[in-house]
Motif scaffolding. Structure first.
Motif, PDB file in Angstrom:
ATOM      1  N   THR A 112      -5.014   6.142   8.619  1.00 24.58           N
ATOM      2  CA  THR A 112      -6.151   5.495   7.649  1.00 24.58           C
ATOM      3  C   THR A 112      -7.298   6.070   8.065  1.00 24.58           C
ATOM      4  OG1 THR A 112      -6.408   3.550   8.937  1.00 24.58           O
ATOM      5  CG2 THR A 112      -4.562   3.382   7.320  1.00 24.58           C
ATOM      6  N   CYS A 155     -11.710   5.620   5.846  1.00 28.57           N
ATOM      7  CA  CYS A 155     -12.545   5.291   4.850  1.00 28.57           C
ATOM      8  C   CYS A 155     -13.675   6.538   4.632  1.00 28.57           C
ATOM      9  CB  CYS A 155     -13.279   4.035   5.683  1.00 28.57           C
ATOM     10  SG  CYS A 155     -12.313   2.672   5.722  1.00 28.57           S
ATOM     11  N   HIS A 174      -0.793  10.054  -0.548  1.00 27.04           N
ATOM     12  CA  HIS A 174      -1.836   8.917  -0.352  1.00 27.04           C
ATOM     13  C   HIS A 174      -2.065   7.552  -1.380  1.00 27.04           C
ATOM     14  CE1 HIS A 174      -3.247  13.042   1.172  1.00 27.04           C
ATOM     15  NE2 HIS A 174      -3.891  12.285   2.068  1.00 27.04           N
ATOM     16  N   SER A 175      -2.702   6.650  -0.640  1.00 22.64           N
ATOM     17  CA  SER A 175      -3.020   5.367  -1.251  1.00 22.64           C
ATOM     18  C   SER A 175      -4.069   4.795  -1.017  1.00 22.64           C
ATOM     19  CB  SER A 175      -1.761   4.281  -0.984  1.00 22.64           C
ATOM     20  OG  SER A 175      -2.212   3.229  -1.570  1.00 22.64           O
ATOM     21  N   THR A 176      -5.101   4.614  -1.995  1.00 21.56           N
ATOM     22  CA  THR A 176      -6.442   4.137  -1.855  1.00 21.56           C
ATOM     23  C   THR A 176      -6.503   2.720  -2.218  1.00 21.56           C
ATOM     24  OG1 THR A 176      -7.330   6.262  -2.172  1.00 21.56           O
ATOM     25  CG2 THR A 176      -8.873   4.404  -2.233  1.00 21.56           C
ATOM     26  N   ARG A 184     -14.201   3.130   0.997  1.00 20.08           N
ATOM     27  CA  ARG A 184     -13.075   2.995   0.181  1.00 20.08           C
ATOM     28  C   ARG A 184     -11.853   3.321   1.402  1.00 20.08           C
ATOM     29  NH1 ARG A 184     -15.773   5.746  -4.701  1.00 20.08           N
ATOM     30  NH2 ARG A 184     -15.693   7.435  -3.534  1.00 20.08           N
ATOM     31  N   HIS A 185     -10.788   2.582   1.285  1.00 14.68           N
ATOM     32  CA  HIS A 185      -9.851   2.597   2.404  1.00 14.68           C
ATOM     33  C   HIS A 185      -8.596   3.473   2.046  1.00 14.68           C
ATOM     34  CE1 HIS A 185      -6.451   1.073   4.878  1.00 14.68           C
ATOM     35  NE2 HIS A 185      -7.551   1.059   5.978  1.00 14.68           N
ATOM     36  N   THR A 186      -8.365   4.523   2.719  1.00 15.94           N
ATOM     37  CA  THR A 186      -7.240   5.455   2.155  1.00 15.94           C
ATOM     38  C   THR A 186      -6.199   5.413   3.315  1.00 15.94           C
ATOM     39  OG1 THR A 186      -8.512   6.627   0.839  1.00 15.94           O
ATOM     40  CG2 THR A 186      -6.490   7.399   1.339  1.00 15.94           C
ATOM     41  N   ARG A 210       0.810  -1.191   0.018  1.00 19.37           N
ATOM     42  CA  ARG A 210       0.064  -0.032   0.025  1.00 19.37           C
ATOM     43  C   ARG A 210       0.910   1.219   0.037  1.00 19.37           C
ATOM     44  NH1 ARG A 210      -5.156  -0.076   1.779  1.00 19.37           N
ATOM     45  NH2 ARG A 210      -5.225   2.340   1.442  1.00 19.37           N
ATOM     46  N   GLU A 252      -2.729   7.368   4.515  1.00 18.83           N
ATOM     47  CA  GLU A 252      -2.012   8.659   4.069  1.00 18.83           C
ATOM     48  C   GLU A 252      -0.630   8.487   4.837  1.00 18.83           C
ATOM     49  OE1 GLU A 252      -3.504  13.054   4.680  1.00 18.83           O
ATOM     50  OE2 GLU A 252      -2.599  12.445   6.477  1.00 18.83           O
TER      51      GLU A 252
END
Length: 417
Positions: A368, A370, A389-391, A375-377, A320, A379
């Motif tokens: 982290t 949602c 950021h990564s989603t 949707r799980h992101t 991630r 930072e």
């Protein structure tokens, strides 16, 4: 505008931009070393042990360059060699006489030498920039190897002796639902593997092409399974019941590989179910009705239970950390467990080993959250305050919930129904 330029002017501009790219790479190397020096000086003043100074810097450089953490380590080593040990190569890069890749080849071939011999190679290769004109990648690499061997033959031999320890196997996606499987082997074993596959192909007369026979033989000898037997797809194929049984065009997904066409996914599942020598199962999961995000679960344990870890691996697909495509090796707490972080899907991240260790360096912070669609992101905040950021990718796109959870059903039964 480009269309107003003559052909000669266009070629001239293309050449000028190539020089600019090389100059930018040289400046990046100098800035990287300036950052390294500033970070180490600050940490030294703060009393950080020498062995811990600069920890995580390679990953920070990678994020700044929108690159994977693995390449961040290469960028850092490349910059250190150029700025501190190879001034002629740096000057040639800055002047555009070398591309960044060709400079990398020179640095790589000099890595086994002492600092003094590396300086000699640097001078012989790049002091005269005119001598670099017209040399391609192979010529640059061959010249650097030859000089390195003349300077220190024993170092080259020692490196060759150590090289077999680096043997490994990788896999990466290829177009059209295919994959590349690459093996790095000692030369005698690699040649023997290829020769054995070729011998089999030379004696086969069933109408398959040579490459097809070699590929099928490789699969059969490694897996012990005939190449025409369908591969088990128990957990490796994520597909909706609508796609599997209702003809929905939503793609399937292979964790770690990516999406595959619905028709291909259905064929994989059907082939595995129809072949008595194979096995196929479907594991049902809940997901958000519109975003496709998987629902949460939580555990009081410090370690992620096997089911939850598998759940996170399916959700995250690959590491991630932004720009890192490495396979997931660790299931980690975004907020550390010691700091009160929950063992939950929201606080859990699938990461490769290097990224997991890198974010433990002082100054790194991960949180982290949602959104309203689940949707799980994640930072990532670096020691300089930069955020990335990564989603997590949708499980299979915008879908309605599956109707069951936590059960495993034989696919052949579903198809029969």
């Amino acid at each position: 505008m480009c269309e107003d330029l003559s052909e000669a002017a266009l070629v001239e501009r293309i050449a000028a931009l190539e020089v600019s790219k090389s100059a930018a790479a040289a400046e990046q190397a100098e800035l990287t070393m300036a950052l390294d020096a500033a970070r180490r000086a600050r940490e030294a003043a703060a009393g950080v042990p020498a062995s811990q100074r600069g920890k995580g810097l390679a990953s920070e450089v990678a994020l700044a360059r929108k690159d994977s953490p693995n390449r961040g380590g290469r960028h850092l080593g490349f910059a250190r060699a150029l700025v501190y040990e190879m001034p002629h190569t740096l000057a040639a890069l800055k002047a555009g006489a070398l591309s960044e890749w060709r400079a990398t080849l020179i640095v790589r071939e000099s890595a086994c030498l002492s600092v003094e011999d590396r300086a000699r190679l640097d001078e012989r290769m790049c002091a005269d920039q005119n001598a670099l004109e017209g040399k391609g990648d192979k010529r640059i690499e061959a010249d650097a190897k030859a000089i390195a061997y003349r300077l220190d033959p024993q170092a080259i031999v020692d490196r060759a002796v150590r090289a077999p320890a680096q043997r490994s196997v990788w896999i990466r996606p290829a177009p059209d639902a295919m994959t590349y499987v690459t093996a790095l082997l000692p030369m005698p074993q690699g040649v023997a593997v290829y020769a054995a596959l070729r011998r089999t192909a030379d004696t086969c007369g069933d109408g398959r092409g040579r490459g097809q026979v070699m590929a099928d033989t490789l699969v059969e000898r490694i897996t012990g399974r005939p190449a025409d037997v369908a591969v088990p797809v128990a957990v490796e194929l994520v597909i909706t019941d609508e796609t599997l049984l209702g003809g929905d065009p939503t793609p399937g997904r292979i964790p770690g590989y990516g999406p595959i066409p619905a028709a291909v996914a259905c064929r994989l599942a059907a082939d595995a179910a129809a072949d008595a020598r194979s096995k196929a199962t479907v594991r049902r999961l809940y997901r958000h009705p519109t975003s496709g995000a998987l629902v949460a679960m939580e555990s009081r344990a410090r370690r992620f239970p096997a089911g939850m870890a598998r759940f996170i691996a399916v959700r995250d697909d690959t590491c991630r950390t932004p720009y890192c495509d490495a396979p997931i090796r660790h299931t980690d707490h975004a907020t550390p467990h010691a700091a009160g972080g929950a063992t939950s899907l929201r606080n859990g991240l699938g990461e490769c080993e290097a990224c997991n260790y890198a974010k433990e360096a002082p100054g790194w912070r991960v949180r982290t959250f949602c959104d309203h669609q689940g949707r799980h992101t994640a930072e990532f905040t670096t020691p300089t305050g930069a955020t990335h950021h990564s989603t997590a990718p949708p499980l299979l796109g915008d879908l309605v919930p599956l109707k069951a959870s936590g059960i495993e059903i034989h696919l052949s039964d579903l198809l029969a129904a």
